[in-house]
Design a protein around this motif. Structure first.
Motif, PDB file in Angstrom:
ATOM      1  N   ILE A  40      39.987  43.589  36.258  1.00 52.37           N
ATOM      2  CA  ILE A  40      40.768  44.693  36.103  1.00 52.37           C
ATOM      3  C   ILE A  40      39.942  45.864  35.303  1.00 52.37           C
ATOM      4  N   LYS A  41      39.709  46.875  35.965  1.00 55.42           N
ATOM      5  CA  LYS A  41      38.774  48.138  35.430  1.00 55.42           C
ATOM      6  C   LYS A  41      39.454  48.647  34.152  1.00 55.42           C
ATOM      7  N   PRO A  42      38.599  49.320  33.483  1.00 56.32           N
ATOM      8  CA  PRO A  42      39.566  49.783  32.215  1.00 56.32           C
ATOM      9  C   PRO A  42      40.230  50.815  32.605  1.00 56.32           C
ATOM     10  N   GLU A  43      39.957  51.666  33.876  1.00 51.00           N
ATOM     11  CA  GLU A  43      41.291  52.632  34.144  1.00 51.00           C
ATOM     12  C   GLU A  43      42.522  52.177  34.685  1.00 51.00           C
ATOM     13  N   GLU A  44      42.503  50.761  34.604  1.00 48.02           N
ATOM     14  CA  GLU A  44      43.738  50.180  35.530  1.00 48.02           C
ATOM     15  C   GLU A  44      44.416  49.480  34.446  1.00 48.02           C
ATOM     16  N   ARG A  45      44.441  49.943  32.997  1.00 50.56           N
ATOM     17  CA  ARG A  45      44.954  49.103  32.007  1.00 50.56           C
ATOM     18  C   ARG A  45      46.089  49.830  31.211  1.00 50.56           C
ATOM     19  N   ALA A  46      46.348  50.940  31.781  1.00 48.93           N
ATOM     20  CA  ALA A  46      47.681  51.632  31.189  1.00 48.93           C
ATOM     21  C   ALA A  46      48.957  51.231  31.463  1.00 48.93           C
ATOM     22  N   PHE A  47      49.708  51.622  30.633  1.00 50.69           N
ATOM     23  CA  PHE A  47      51.302  51.237  31.099  1.00 50.69           C
ATOM     24  C   PHE A  47      51.924  51.338  32.262  1.00 50.69           C
ATOM     25  N   THR A  48      51.166  52.534  33.088  1.00 50.42           N
ATOM     26  CA  THR A  48      51.603  52.951  34.456  1.00 50.42           C
ATOM     27  C   THR A  48      50.979  51.837  35.439  1.00 50.42           C
ATOM     28  N   ASP A  49      49.920  51.139  35.057  1.00 49.17           N
ATOM     29  CA  ASP A  49      49.566  49.851  35.872  1.00 49.17           C
ATOM     30  C   ASP A  49      50.287  48.766  35.907  1.00 49.17           C
ATOM     31  N   LEU A  50      51.713  48.733  34.904  1.00 46.83           N
ATOM     32  CA  LEU A  50      52.362  47.707  34.640  1.00 46.83           C
ATOM     33  C   LEU A  50      53.298  47.056  35.865  1.00 46.83           C
ATOM     34  N   THR A  51      53.146  47.750  37.082  1.00 45.67           N
ATOM     35  CA  THR A  51      53.940  47.294  38.287  1.00 45.67           C
ATOM     36  C   THR A  51      53.688  45.829  38.644  1.00 45.67           C
ATOM     37  N   PHE A  52      54.445  44.990  38.245  1.00 47.38           N
ATOM     38  CA  PHE A  52      53.960  43.611  38.586  1.00 47.38           C
ATOM     39  C   PHE A  52      54.435  43.062  39.929  1.00 47.38           C
ATOM     40  N   LEU A  53      53.735  42.374  40.367  1.00 42.77           N
ATOM     41  CA  LEU A  53      53.648  41.860  41.597  1.00 42.77           C
ATOM     42  C   LEU A  53      53.877  42.539  42.726  1.00 42.77           C
ATOM     43  N   PRO A  54      53.302  43.664  43.030  1.00 41.23           N
ATOM     44  CA  PRO A  54      53.771  44.665  43.961  1.00 41.23           C
ATOM     45  C   PRO A  54      54.033  43.974  45.403  1.00 41.23           C
ATOM     46  N   ARG A  55      52.933  43.158  45.701  1.00 42.28           N
ATOM     47  CA  ARG A  55      53.209  42.359  47.056  1.00 42.28           C
ATOM     48  C   ARG A  55      54.630  41.902  47.099  1.00 42.28           C
ATOM     49  N   TYR A  56      55.399  41.331  46.130  1.00 38.61           N
ATOM     50  CA  TYR A  56      56.601  40.650  46.116  1.00 38.61           C
ATOM     51  C   TYR A  56      57.689  41.839  46.509  1.00 38.61           C
ATOM     52  N   HIS A  57      57.212  42.995  46.148  1.00 36.97           N
ATOM     53  CA  HIS A  57      58.171  44.228  46.213  1.00 36.97           C
ATOM     54  C   HIS A  57      57.905  44.747  47.644  1.00 36.97           C
ATOM     55  N   GLY A  58      56.670  44.224  48.570  1.00 33.20           N
ATOM     56  CA  GLY A  58      56.616  44.995  49.813  1.00 33.20           C
ATOM     57  C   GLY A  58      55.406  45.814  49.310  1.00 33.20           C
ATOM     58  N   LYS A  59      54.886  46.114  48.427  1.00 32.58           N
ATOM     59  CA  LYS A  59      53.882  47.101  48.264  1.00 32.58           C
ATOM     60  C   LYS A  59      52.376  46.584  48.277  1.00 32.58           C
ATOM     61  N   PRO A  60      51.370  47.379  48.555  1.00 28.62           N
ATOM     62  CA  PRO A  60      50.046  47.028  48.411  1.00 28.62           C
ATOM     63  C   PRO A  60      49.814  46.542  47.035  1.00 28.62           C
ATOM     64  N   CYS A  61      48.719  45.482  47.071  1.00 26.78           N
ATOM     65  CA  CYS A  61      48.356  45.181  45.518  1.00 26.78           C
ATOM     66  C   CYS A  61      46.694  45.476  45.703  1.00 26.78           C
ATOM     67  N   PRO A  62      46.426  46.289  44.907  1.00 28.29           N
ATOM     68  CA  PRO A  62      45.038  46.861  44.672  1.00 28.29           C
ATOM     69  C   PRO A  62      44.105  45.756  44.322  1.00 28.29           C
ATOM     70  N   PHE A  63      44.370  44.722  43.902  1.00 24.23           N
ATOM     71  CA  PHE A  63      43.560  43.767  43.404  1.00 24.23           C
ATOM     72  C   PHE A  63      43.296  42.737  44.045  1.00 24.23           C
ATOM     73  N   GLU A  64      44.299  42.565  45.093  1.00 22.21           N
ATOM     74  CA  GLU A  64      44.364  41.490  46.066  1.00 22.21           C
ATOM     75  C   GLU A  64      42.981  41.274  47.080  1.00 22.21           C
ATOM     76  N   GLY A  65      42.248  40.185  46.716  1.00 19.99           N
ATOM     77  CA  GLY A  65      41.049  40.028  47.583  1.00 19.99           C
ATOM     78  C   GLY A  65      39.971  40.663  46.906  1.00 19.99           C
ATOM     79  N   ARG A  66      40.259  41.254  45.642  1.00 19.22           N
ATOM     80  CA  ARG A  66      38.968  41.636  44.649  1.00 19.22           C
ATOM     81  C   ARG A  66      38.280  40.349  44.020  1.00 19.22           C
ATOM     82  N   ARG A  67      36.946  40.731  43.850  1.00 19.98           N
ATOM     83  CA  ARG A  67      36.391  39.672  43.161  1.00 19.98           C
ATOM     84  C   ARG A  67      36.657  39.472  41.453  1.00 19.98           C
TER      85      ARG A  67
END
Ligand code: ME8
Length: 639
Positions: free
Chosen positions: A585-612
């Motif tokens: 998780i990059k430093p700019e992805e650590r704010a409270f606005t990044d707290l959407t938990f498990l977006p894929r479960y909610h049918g949204k894309p997850c920016p981290f999926e597939g990332r190293r």
């Protein structure tokens, strides 16, 4: 497979009603809701403050578990609280500490509470914030300590102030200002403040006599003292509250017309019921205001006290050290020229021992010069050691630097903030720190990270894919066939982590950081249960259906860890950084606005999926060892 439990769609219906009633709801309408719904509405109402207009509303369809939280004090009116609202300024402060002795864990605790609040608010979004700390360097106590140490007051101040500054830097206290009351900017502020009091006719000179307590730097009334034998068994007068010795003093002083502020203080408190937290301390202050409020001596004869700021235009008097000290909060705000941008956005963190100075004298002094009282006073209780008050004479003062060496900085930060309950005194002893930190940081959190990133389980080292067919959304899971492989407890986990950010923020706003940590730990344990339940190490990667589920279990676990990492940043910044870096998780992805938990479960894309994932830099948190000396003592092999 166990049949998942049915869940009533309370979150959604609540949402609809919340919209009807407006974002915060009106009391009369809210009163018509069930208590369960009201609790949920409170959380919904918090969300816009947390996430701003662009909030992801999927986060707000709160799961049932969220709505069943025990009711606490209702949220205060938005005009006085909620400094977490984007764009709002906050000026957090710790007390400024006396330099007659080195810092101990009590001082550190105040600084950590303020630091955690400051970091938490910083994560909530834009809004300039400051955190001020520093040292209180004038007064009889310092003058006498320097004389006893055979040094000059200024040398003593420079040395001990440096110890505080170094300690706080080492402890990762993110202060933006470190004030010393011997600085010229402060002297100017104090003298201007004095002139303002005088200009408004609120000072007069009088002969004053009474008991003075030098260690507490205050005059006490007859009712505030008692008699106790001293070390030699001789009768000696001491302060009832602190137990420190007092001396009879008679001198000519300037007096502040404090008595004129009894009614304004009462009105201020009655109109701002949340200004002092926790609530029991608010009640204490109200009770004080029912008693007599005599005028306050605000200077000392210069012949007795040379180490202090002289009264402007009267070289025979020195300004009372508490007036000098309290004005530090204005100095750091830019008083007398530039404080308007920051005052009264002041949020003071103080120990219960100095509550009267902050909740009565300080607001009265501010009102006297035409300024508003602080927005918030957070009060905390004291640390004892093995059940005893810390004191030099008992030789049980705990050195925080030694604690950092023994438990690590984050380990000790975690202990103090997790175990410290502002409402009551808390006890420190070594075994307690080791047990808590090992169980919660090393084992529960570190173990979980280790397990779900182990190359044997996740050989590709990526944030794996989430499969909707294995872990179906919401109402679908009522049907066993359609629910994929997720169990009822798994949905409970998702529900818990979904509402964790709001819970944590609510606890921070109510100065209950220990409760915020308690709820994070409960979720960490639930996640360990999830991992254990599905035993991903038993799933076969070569079987496409098994692989799908294995990846989903890992994805959910990593998502949980990501949320915990973000939420723990204010408390254990270095460990949270290590955790988030390991997840990639990059430093700019650590704010409270990044707290959407498990977006894929909610049918949204997850920016981290597939990332190293990030590099493996070793155990998240080292297990702490009980020192050999203590092991022998515990086994009775050493006296
Ligand atoms: O009172 N547990 O300074 P001080 C927890 N200079 N916190 C403790 C503690 C304990 N055992 N002992 C001290 C002064 N503290 C003035 C303040 S502010 C304008 C002037 C913390 O060095 C707690 O915050 O005696 C307490 O209020 C403060 O240190 C007192 O520090």
């Amino acid at each position: 497979m166990r049949r998942p439990q049915r869940r009533a769609p309370i979150g959604r219906s609540l949402h609809a009603r919340a919209e009807r009633y407006g974002p915060r709801g009106e009391t009369s309408r809210v009163a018509s809701l069930t208590s369960r719904e009201r609790a949920g509405l409170r959380s919904v109402a918090l969300a816009p403050r947390l996430y701003g207009a662009a909030a992801d509303l999927t986060m707000l369809s709160l799961p049932a578990r969220c709505l069943l939280r025990p009711p606490r004090r209702p949220l205060p009116a938005p005009s006085r609280r909620g400094s977490s609202r984007p764009g709002r300024r906050w000026l957090l402060s710790t007390p400024i500490f006396y330099v007659n002795g080195p810092p101990h864990i009590g001082h550190l605790y105040s600084a950590l509470l303020a630091d955690a609040l400051h970091r938490h608010r910083g994560l909530l979004g834009p809004g300039p914030g400051r955190l001020a700390t520093g040292t209180d360097e004038h007064g009889l106590k310092i003058q006498q300590a320097a004389a006893a140490a055979g040094t000059s007051p200024s040398e003593l101040c420079a040395h001990v102030s440096g110890l505080f500054r170094d300690l706080f830097s080492r402890a990762a206290v993110s202060f933006t200002d470190f004030i010393r009351t011997t600085e010229p900017r402060h002297r100017r502020a104090v003298q201007c403040f004095w002139a303002a009091l005088q200009g408004r006719g609120l000072l007069y000179k009088d002969f004053y006599e009474g008991w003075y307590c030098t260690p507490d730097e205050c005059f006490l009334t007859q009712g505030q003292i008692t008699e106790r034998p001293d070390a030699q068994g001789r009768p000696c007068k001491v302060s009832l509250e602190s137990g420190h010795q007092v001396h009879w003093t008679k001198e000519e002083n300037y007096m502040f017309k404090l008595s004129e502020f009894q009614e304004p203080l009462r009105k201020w408190l009655q109109g701002n019921q949340h200004v002092i937290s926790p609530e029991p301390f608010y009640q204490v202050v109200l009770r004080w205001l029912e008693e007599d409020l005599p005028d306050l001596s605000v200077s000392r004869e210069r012949s007795r006290l040379q180490w202090g700021i002289p009264v402007p235009g009267d070289s025979t008097q020195t300004i009372y050290v508490w007036v000098d000290a309290l004005v530090n909060y204005l100095t750091v705000a830019g008083y007398p020229d530039a404080h308007h941008a920051w005052w009264p956005a002041a949020h003071h963190v103080v120990g219960k021992d100095i509550l009267k100075f902050h909740a009565i004298y300080w607001p009265a002094l501010l009102m006297a010069v035409g300024l508003d009282p602080p927005e918030q006073i957070y009060v905390h209780s004291h640390w004892t050691v093995h059940g005893q008050k810390m004191s030099k004479s008992l030789g049980n003062v705990v050195d925080p630097v030694a604690c950092f060496k023994q438990y690590t900085v984050d380990g000790f930060r975690y202990f103090l903030l997790r175990q410290g309950v502002p409402e009551r005194d808390c006890d420190y002893y070594e075994e307690k720190v080791i047990k808590l930190v090992n169980s919660e940081l090393a084992d529960a959190l570190g173990g979980l990270l280790n397990r779900c990133t182990a190359p044997s389980i996740n050989p590709s080292g990526i944030y794996p894919h989430f499969s909707e067919s294995c872990f179906r959304k919401g109402s679908d899971h009522m049907d066993v066939e359609a629910s994929g492989r997720a169990l009822a407890e798994d949905y409970e986990l998702v529900a818990s982590v979904d509402c964790l950010p709001l819970q944590v923020t609510d606890y921070f706003e109510h100065f209950q950081i220990y409760k915020a940590l308690e709820s994070v730990v409960a979720c960490v344990r639930q996640t360990n249960g999830f991992f254990q339940r599905h035993a991903p190490w038993k799933l076969c990667r070569d079987n496409p259906a098994e692989k799908c589920w294995l990846d989903t279990v890992l994805h959910v676990t990593l998502e949980c860890l990501r949320i915990y990492g973000i939420l723990l940043q204010p408390v254990i910044p270095a460990t949270a950084d290590k955790l988030l870096s390991r997840l990639g998780i990059k430093p700019e992805e650590r704010a409270f606005t990044d707290l959407t938990f498990l977006p894929r479960y909610h049918g949204k894309p997850c920016p981290f999926e597939g990332r190293r994932l990030g590099p493996d830099t070793g155990a998240l948190f080292p297990r702490l060892e009980t020192p050999r000396r203590r092991q022998l003592e515990i086994k009775g092999l050493r006296p």
